[in-house]
Structure formats: C-alpha cells, structure tokens
Design a protein around this motif. Structure first.
Motif: not given
Length: 107
Positions: A66-80
């Motif tokens: 699948m296409p990559l997610a924007p890096l900022g979104l991925a880092v922000e959501v990774a904590g959850y």
C-alpha cells in the motif's frame, strides 16, 4: 353523596393513577437509558478496535504494497499503537525461524 364529594374522590383517584403511571414511566426510562448506554459502550469499543486496525494499515501498510503514510502522521499515531506493535514484534520473533526453515526446503 353530593357531587363535590364525588368530584373530590375522582380527583384523588386520578392523582393516585397518575402517580402509578409516573413511577412506571420513570422505571421504564431508567431501564431504557441503562440499555442504551450499555450498547453505546460496546459500540465505542468496537469502533476503537476498528480505528486501531485502520491506523495499523496506514502505518504498516507499505509492507503489503500500500502507499506510504505521511511520516508525520505515522510517527504521531505510532504512540497509540504501542500494544499492537509489541504484539507484532512478538509474533515475528516466534514465527521467524519456522518461516526460514520452510523457505529453505524449496532449495
């Protein structure tokens, strides 16, 4: 028995009946509210699980093409997603050797 006495008796009976109905409707309202709030909690829990699945797909979907997610979104959501990521790492460690052994059988 005069008409005033009969009228007073009818008014008293109406007050008693209205009190009974008021109590019945109050109990019904309390019961319905409890049923609806229990259903709401179950719905929210299911929605939370689905959102976690969507987050996992967005962050780790590149492994499935699948296409990559924007890096900022991925880092922000990774904590959850700490619990899901740790589960994924545990499963990877558990099945890594078995998959390698199976792949080596092909030659």
């Amino acid at each position: 028995m005069g008409w005033r006495v009969m009228l007073d008796l009818l008014v008293q009976a109406a007050h008693r009946i209205s009190g009974i109905f008021r109590g019945m409707f109050h109990e019904l309202a309390v019961t319905l509210k409890a049923m609806m709030s229990g259903h709401a909690v179950d719905t929210l829990q299911m929605e939370l699980e689905e959102l976690e699945n969507v987050f996992a797909t967005v962050i780790i979907g590149s492994l499935a093409g699948m296409p990559l997610a924007p890096l900022g979104l991925a880092v922000e959501v990774a904590g959850y997603m700490e619990e899901e990521i740790s589960t994924m790492i545990e499963k990877h460690a558990k099945y890594r050797d078995g998959l390698a052994a199976y792949a080596s059988l092909g030659g």
